[in-house]
Design an enzyme around this catalytic site. Structure first.
Site, PDB file in Angstrom:
ATOM      1  N   LYS A  46      46.046  41.978  20.563  1.00 45.38           N
ATOM      2  CA  LYS A  46      46.338  40.704  21.246  1.00 45.38           C
ATOM      3  C   LYS A  46      47.481  40.840  22.247  1.00 45.38           C
ATOM      4  O   LYS A  46      47.470  40.183  23.295  1.00 45.38           O
ATOM      5  CB  LYS A  46      46.650  39.606  20.241  1.00 45.38           C
ATOM      6  CG  LYS A  46      47.868  39.808  19.370  1.00 45.38           C
ATOM      7  CD  LYS A  46      48.013  38.660  18.362  1.00 45.38           C
ATOM      8  CE  LYS A  46      49.150  38.922  17.386  1.00 45.38           C
ATOM      9  NZ  LYS A  46      50.464  38.953  18.023  1.00 45.38           N
TER      10      LYS A  46
ATOM     11  N   ARG B  17      51.804  45.166   5.660  1.00 40.32           N
ATOM     12  CA  ARG B  17      51.878  44.293   6.844  1.00 40.32           C
ATOM     13  C   ARG B  17      50.655  43.394   6.934  1.00 40.32           C
ATOM     14  O   ARG B  17      50.766  42.209   7.276  1.00 40.32           O
ATOM     15  CB  ARG B  17      52.009  45.151   8.106  1.00 40.32           C
ATOM     16  CG  ARG B  17      53.373  45.806   8.234  1.00 40.32           C
ATOM     17  CD  ARG B  17      53.369  46.949   9.204  1.00 40.32           C
ATOM     18  NE  ARG B  17      53.104  46.557  10.575  1.00 40.32           N
ATOM     19  CZ  ARG B  17      52.922  47.422  11.570  1.00 40.32           C
ATOM     20  NH1 ARG B  17      52.947  48.727  11.317  1.00 40.32           N
ATOM     21  NH2 ARG B  17      52.710  47.006  12.789  1.00 40.32           N
TER      22      ARG B  17
ATOM     23  N   ARG C 182      47.956  55.245  15.497  1.00 45.96           N
ATOM     24  CA  ARG C 182      48.876  55.019  16.609  1.00 45.96           C
ATOM     25  C   ARG C 182      49.906  56.147  16.713  1.00 45.96           C
ATOM     26  O   ARG C 182      50.443  56.612  15.716  1.00 45.96           O
ATOM     27  CB  ARG C 182      49.571  53.668  16.414  1.00 45.96           C
ATOM     28  CG  ARG C 182      50.222  53.112  17.666  1.00 45.96           C
ATOM     29  CD  ARG C 182      50.324  51.610  17.625  1.00 45.96           C
ATOM     30  NE  ARG C 182      50.887  51.097  16.385  1.00 45.96           N
ATOM     31  CZ  ARG C 182      50.903  49.798  16.078  1.00 45.96           C
ATOM     32  NH1 ARG C 182      50.362  48.924  16.902  1.00 45.96           N
ATOM     33  NH2 ARG C 182      51.444  49.387  14.940  1.00 45.96           N
TER      34      ARG C 182
ATOM     35  N   ARG D 290      54.195  31.872  13.525  1.00 45.46           N
ATOM     36  CA  ARG D 290      53.772  32.854  12.533  1.00 45.46           C
ATOM     37  C   ARG D 290      53.328  32.206  11.220  1.00 45.46           C
ATOM     38  O   ARG D 290      52.819  32.900  10.343  1.00 45.46           O
ATOM     39  CB  ARG D 290      54.911  33.835  12.238  1.00 45.46           C
ATOM     40  CG  ARG D 290      55.262  34.750  13.394  1.00 45.46           C
ATOM     41  CD  ARG D 290      56.362  35.713  13.021  1.00 45.46           C
ATOM     42  NE  ARG D 290      56.729  36.604  14.115  1.00 45.46           N
ATOM     43  CZ  ARG D 290      56.132  37.756  14.378  1.00 45.46           C
ATOM     44  NH1 ARG D 290      55.152  38.171  13.614  1.00 45.46           N
ATOM     45  NH2 ARG D 290      56.530  38.510  15.389  1.00 45.46           N
TER      46      ARG D 290
ATOM     47  N   ARG E 234      54.956  56.756  13.884  1.00 41.52           N
ATOM     48  CA  ARG E 234      56.108  56.048  13.344  1.00 41.52           C
ATOM     49  C   ARG E 234      55.991  55.915  11.830  1.00 41.52           C
ATOM     50  O   ARG E 234      54.889  55.834  11.282  1.00 41.52           O
ATOM     51  CB  ARG E 234      56.198  54.635  13.949  1.00 41.52           C
ATOM     52  CG  ARG E 234      56.588  54.632  15.390  1.00 41.52           C
ATOM     53  CD  ARG E 234      56.687  53.258  16.002  1.00 41.52           C
ATOM     54  NE  ARG E 234      56.407  52.145  15.093  1.00 41.52           N
ATOM     55  CZ  ARG E 234      56.387  50.874  15.493  1.00 41.52           C
ATOM     56  NH1 ARG E 234      56.602  50.568  16.754  1.00 41.52           N
ATOM     57  NH2 ARG E 234      56.129  49.912  14.633  1.00 41.52           N
TER      58      ARG E 234
END
Length: 216
Positions: A13, A171, A127, A88, A160
């Site tokens: 997004k 998450r 990623r 959120r 990461r």
């Protein structure tokens, strides 16, 4: 255009929001950017935010809403915007809606980039970030030309620590508990538009443009 972008971590997004900004010239309101600008300008809300941060506290919802109001209110305020990363949770959505209605700038759409949980895990775990320039790649969807080497600066790319499977699962669980209910919230208000996120980036953006171009 007054829209909120919705989607889980890894849904893309943020990337799509940036393309909307470039295409339509509508500013993206990032709460982090607003916070830094307000603190630098020493505005009333910025001073409150700085006091909270200096005390080691989280910046409260009312301060974040104050930052948004500072940017939207008055003769020089924005009339169009893209919100990504706020609200959120349901309490923030209610407060944001009340603020926007009071300013005469009601939300026009909430756009969801819809991606399955399994695909999200794969994307986030794949990623890679350049240590030198911060460029982001994905070993599955957008790899660098040479594995482990940044295309832009030849720096080393790395995974990461918060992109491992355990952290990703945490998450996504947080997203499901706190943020996913916003989908139903905006659907009930007739504002929700859903775009399948497991298709080429160009196809996703074409769907977004169709939605935005249809807004009153």
């Amino acid at each position: 255009m007054r829209v909120v972008m919705l989607g889980a971590p890894g849904s893309g997004k943020g990337t799509q929001a940036k393309q909307l900004v470039q295409t339509y010239g509508v500013p993206q309101l990032s709460t982090g950017d607003l916070l830094r600008a307000a603190v630098k300008a020493a505005s009333p809300v910025g001073l409150r935010a700085k006091a909270a941060m200096d005390a080691g506290k989280l910046v409260s919802d009312d301060i974040v809403l104050g930052l948004i109001e500072e940017r939207l209110d008055g003769p020089q305020g924005l009339r169009d915007f893209i919100l990504d990363g706020f609200p959120r949770n349901l309490a923030q959505a209610e407060a944001l809606g009340a603020l926007l209605n009071r300013l005469g700038l009601p939300l026009q759409a909430a756009i969801l980039i819809d991606v399955s949980a399994e695909e999200l895990k794969r994307r986030i775990a794949g990623r890679r970030t350049c240590r030198d320039c911060g460029a982001i790649y994905n070993v599955y969807t957008a790899p660098s030309a040479t594995e482990g080497v940044c295309d832009l600066c030849d720096g080393e790319t790395f995974q990461r620590s918060d992109d491992n499977e355990t952290t990703v699962a945490q998450r996504l669980a947080t997203y499901e508990a706190e943020t996913a209910p916003l989908i139903g919230y905006y659907r009930e208000r007739g504002l929700l538009h859903s775009v399948p996120g497991e298709q080429p980036v160009e196809a996703i953006f074409a769907a977004l443009r169709a939605i935005v171009d249809g807004l009153a």
